[in-house]
Design an enzyme around this catalytic site. Structure first.
Site, PDB file in Angstrom:
ATOM      1  N   GLU A  29      26.059  29.228 -39.017  1.00 62.30           N
ATOM      2  CA  GLU A  29      25.706  29.122 -40.106  1.00 62.30           C
ATOM      3  C   GLU A  29      23.848  29.106 -40.274  1.00 62.30           C
ATOM      4  OE1 GLU A  29      27.536  25.907 -41.218  1.00 62.30           O
ATOM      5  OE2 GLU A  29      29.534  26.514 -40.577  1.00 62.30           O
ATOM      6  N   GLU A  60      33.723  26.756 -39.584  1.00 58.65           N
ATOM      7  CA  GLU A  60      33.422  26.267 -38.201  1.00 58.65           C
ATOM      8  C   GLU A  60      34.829  26.646 -37.474  1.00 58.65           C
ATOM      9  OE1 GLU A  60      32.714  24.321 -39.991  1.00 58.65           O
ATOM     10  OE2 GLU A  60      30.589  23.771 -40.130  1.00 58.65           O
ATOM     11  N   ALA A  84      26.990  17.931 -35.290  1.00 56.44           N
ATOM     12  CA  ALA A  84      27.923  17.695 -34.667  1.00 56.44           C
ATOM     13  C   ALA A  84      29.027  16.648 -35.134  1.00 56.44           C
ATOM     14  CB  ALA A  84      27.740  16.286 -33.955  1.00 56.44           C
ATOM     15  N   ASP A  85      29.030  16.284 -36.059  1.00 57.05           N
ATOM     16  CA  ASP A  85      29.807  16.252 -36.989  1.00 57.05           C
ATOM     17  C   ASP A  85      30.860  17.202 -37.569  1.00 57.05           C
ATOM     18  OD1 ASP A  85      28.088  13.059 -38.250  1.00 57.05           O
ATOM     19  OD2 ASP A  85      27.361  14.718 -37.251  1.00 57.05           O
ATOM     20  N   PHE A  86      30.653  18.532 -37.265  1.00 58.02           N
ATOM     21  CA  PHE A  86      31.408  19.413 -37.748  1.00 58.02           C
ATOM     22  C   PHE A  86      33.107  20.247 -36.643  1.00 58.02           C
ATOM     23  CE2 PHE A  86      27.984  20.273 -40.960  1.00 58.02           C
ATOM     24  CZ  PHE A  86      28.089  19.218 -41.430  1.00 58.02           C
ATOM     25  N   HIS A 129      26.699  12.599 -41.386  1.00 57.84           N
ATOM     26  CA  HIS A 129      25.560  13.923 -40.518  1.00 57.84           C
ATOM     27  C   HIS A 129      25.086  13.105 -40.108  1.00 57.84           C
ATOM     28  CE1 HIS A 129      26.796  16.296 -44.425  1.00 57.84           C
ATOM     29  NE2 HIS A 129      26.116  16.603 -43.935  1.00 57.84           N
TER      30      HIS A 129
END
Lengths: 325, 414
Positions: A29, A60, A84-86, A129
């Site tokens: 992205e 993702e 990294a949260d995703f 985040h």
């Protein structure tokens, strides 16, 4: 040697590997025209074209599945997951595909892809985040996990990760992107996966740290030195495979261990390292292994609260002193 | 496995019964072979009973003040620091505080004769390596935890005087050990008067010859095979270097070991050794093998000593009972026939003694009635000769102080 920022070192690694190997390509992205939210991919789309540096929608799960199939069919994709949260969205492709295909198809396919992402707190980015989900990916057999703490390691480890035939999750830290450091020049200066680095030698207590916590540990070692305590700081660098020999060697010298990781405490990466130390170094321990980690709670948006819950040098000093009590 | 501590191990002091005076070890504590583990009182004097085996005191079967018959098992030594070691009720430490009122079922951690020691793994390892008892230490870590520094401090500080002054509570003994080899018909308890007088810096290792005492090996009729069996046992014990002390047949074995070159012999002390001449008292050999009653054995046992020394009454009866329990006399007969055929010493070791280049002494009682003391004169000039007035064939029993002094001189020199 060249002085460069952590983000610039990563950019250099990508450029060098794309130049060296035409099968390396990037997608994620905002990585193309915008150059990435942390500017790691700045200038690469201009240099290598739209075909090799692709912007994707916010998807993702699909992106990771794409990386898996691209890797299986002979290219070396480097996927960027913005936070990294995703990472939970990528898990099916990692747990049920990337990590096991080589195994279930008896070595007929390789899985040479890199998933770059960044995590960590300290930027006021709040609960969605700021996370460090190191243990979530390190838990999966068949996935390598790397977390560089310096510009030199960022470049050398990323190059090794791209050349590796297994999936590598590459964990960057948002507070390190602007850090400057000397980076060795040369296309073939690699940092091997699976090798820790003794950042500071010491004799009284071993502090095993990852990512930004290496720098907090170095500050702690300075503070401990003022009290006459000699702390050794070991940067694990490769979360998996783990450099067990480096751990054993350090504990054989100091007999005391503190493990520092920014992830949650319960079932966290520090818990795994502590258990490993007790498995292999039990008779060398003169105190219980101490952990300095993030408490089991969401990361607060309020800056004072965020600073209060994140692991830091002060907490590392306290844990070290408790170990030596 | 476990090893019984029996009253037969009491060496020179044989009586009908004894009273246990004190245990020098608590259950669960490490004990080295030859170290005094329990003190008993006979009608005559207090007697120290050495541990028959290295390990951990596992069980105490007779409390201080209790009377035990000869032949009784006083306690047991285990190879492992067993968690199930049973502490004697009286001396058991306060039981761990129960967290609730429910009576605990068998509490596995309650054992080891005292409160559980809280120590770090490193402290435990170092203490184990250095033979330091963690029960004796005070921990300076959190909640009294014993840390490496406490073990280091214990090593530096002098040991508090033990109850039995001549016995150590297990200091570090890293010097070359002294290996003791007894004579024909005896067993390792023959050294019980000498061992307590040996320098604390050296570890005494007591060996039962094949076919003797508690040896697992049966009768061996060829001298070279006896030597080989002893060499193999030393191998098993991991002994690569030693001071050797041997009496009579054991003296011949010690001398032959010097010639064999399997272990590094630092010094040699031979007490009335075999192998320096052909003669040996055949009546003694036959009498030992064939006596069926205390009355017929007693004169032959008496023949071992010089005139000045009388064996205790009851000694012959106890020896015979032990022998009968193990069928020892059949073994003795077989070995005597092979080693001393026609009452002649088959082993010829004068040349080995002449070639020795290590500190060596030969001790001989001038009143020896088993092997003539004249054999001593076949020793070469490099060997020290100590001819002991008033002593017979067993100077280590008759004149233990002088014997121990001479052994200590060799251990220090070598």
């Amino acid at each position: 040697m060249a002085l460069m920022r952590y983000a610039e070192a990563l950019n250099a690694a990508l450029r060098e590997e794309m130049t060296r190997d035409p099968s390396v390509f990037l997608f994620g992205e905002d990585i193309g025209r915008y150059g990435g939210v942390f500017k790691v991919t700045r200038g690469l789309q201009e240099e290598f074209g739209f075909n090799r540096v692709r912007d994707t929608p916010i998807s993702e799960q699909a992106m990771t599945a794409m990386a898996v199939t691209a890797a299986m069919t002979g290219t070396r994709p480097v996927l960027e997951i913005m936070y990294a949260d995703f990472m939970p969205l990528t898990l099916d492709a990692l747990v049920n595909q990337a990590s096991i295909y080589e195994y279930i198809w008896n070595g007929q396919v390789k899985m040479p892809f890199v998933l770059r992402t960044q995590g960590g707190g300290g930027a006021g980015a709040a609960a969605q985040h700021s996370k460090s989900l190191d243990s979530m990916v390190a838990h999966i057999p068949g996935i390598k996990v790397v977390a560089p703490s310096t510009p030199a390691d960022a470049k050398g480890l990323l190059k090794s990760a791209i050349r590796d035939d297994q999936p590598v999750v590459f964990l960057e830290h948002k507070l390190l992107y602007n850090m400057r450091g000397e980076v060795p020049e040369g296309d073939d200066v690699l940092v091997p996966l699976g090798a820790a680095s003794v950042t500071r030698e010491g004799t009284d207590v071993s502090i095993f740290a990852t990512s930004r916590m290496v720098h907090e540990s170095l500050k702690a070692a300075d503070a401990l030195a003022e009290r006459g305590i000699s702390a050794e700081v070991v940067d694990l660098r490769s979360l998996k495979p783990l450099d067990l020999n480096a751990i054993k060697k350090s504990i054989a010298k100091t007999n005391n261990a503190v493990v520092v990781n920014e992830g949650w405490n319960f079932c966290g990466y520090a818990a795994e390292i502590s258990a490993t130390i007790m498995d292999f170094c039990f008779d060398d321990l003169d105190a219980p292994v101490a952990r300095v980690t993030m408490p089991d709670m969401p990361i607060p948006y309020s800056e004072p609260l965020e600073m209060a819950v994140l692991p830091n040098a002060e907490k590392i000093v306290a844990a070290s002193l408790q170990t030596l009590a | 496995m476990t090893h019984p501590i029996t009253l037969e191990s009491a060496g020179g002091e044989y009586m009908e019964s004894v009273v246990v005076v004190e245990w020098t070890k608590k259950p669960g504590e490490a004990v080295a072979e030859g170290e005094v583990v329990v003190v008993v009182e006979t009608a005559k004097a207090a007697s120290e009973i050495p541990a028959p085996h290295s390990g951990y005191l596992q069980e105490i079967l007779f409390q201080p003040g209790e009377e035990a018959d000869i032949g009784s098992v006083l306690g047991r030594i285990g190879d492992e620091p067993s968690a199930s070691a049973s502490a004697p009720a009286e001396s058991a430490a306060p039981a761990p505080k129960a967290a609730d009122d429910t009576p605990a079922p068998a509490a596995p951690s309650a054992a080891k004769g005292g409160a559980r020691v809280v120590a770090t793994p490193l402290a435990r390892r170092v203490a184990r390596e250095r033979g330091i008892d963690l029960h004796d230490l005070r921990g300076t870590g959190p909640r009294g935890r014993i840390k490496l520094r406490d073990v280091e401090a214990a090593k530096a500080a002098p040991k508090p005087a033990a109850a039995a002054p001549q016995e150590s509570a297990g200091p570090i003994r890293d010097a070359v050990p002294v290996v003791f080899l007894h004579g024909f018909g005896a067993d390792k308890t023959a050294w019980s008067r000498v061992v307590p007088l040996i320098d604390r810096a050296v570890t005494p290792i007591l060996i039962d010859l094949p076919g003797h005492g508690a040896s697992d090996v049966g009768a061996i009729a060829r001298f070279d095979d006896v030597v080989e069996a002893v060499a193999a046992e030393l191998d098993d014990k991991g002994i690569t270097a030693a001071h050797l002390v041997g009496h009579s047949l054991g003296g011949g074995v010690a001398l032959a070991l010097c010639g064999l070159g399997r272990i590094a012999v630092h010094s040699l002390c031979l007490i009335a050794p075999a192998g320096l001449g052909p003669e040996i008292n055949g009546g003694f050999l036959d009498g030992m093998a064939n006596a069926r009653s205390a009355e017929t054995l007693e004169p032959w046992l008496d023949a071992m000593t010089g005139d000045d020394f009388a064996l205790q009454s009851g000694y012959a009866r106890t020896v015979l009972r032990q022998w009968q329990a193990r069928d020892t006399q059949k073994t003795l007969a077989e070995m005597a026939e092979g080693l001393f055929p026609g009452n002649t010493q088959s082993m010829r070791l004068v040349s080995v003694l002449a070639d020795l280049a290590i500190p060596a002494k030969v001790l001989w009682g001038l009143d020896d009635r088993i092997i003539p003391s004249a054999h001593a004169f076949s020793a070469s000039a490099g060997v020290g000769l100590h001819l002991m007035k008033g002593a017979g064939h067993v100077p280590h029993m008759e004149q233990p102080a002088l014997t121990a002094r001479l052994i200590n001189e060799l251990a220090r020199a070598g």
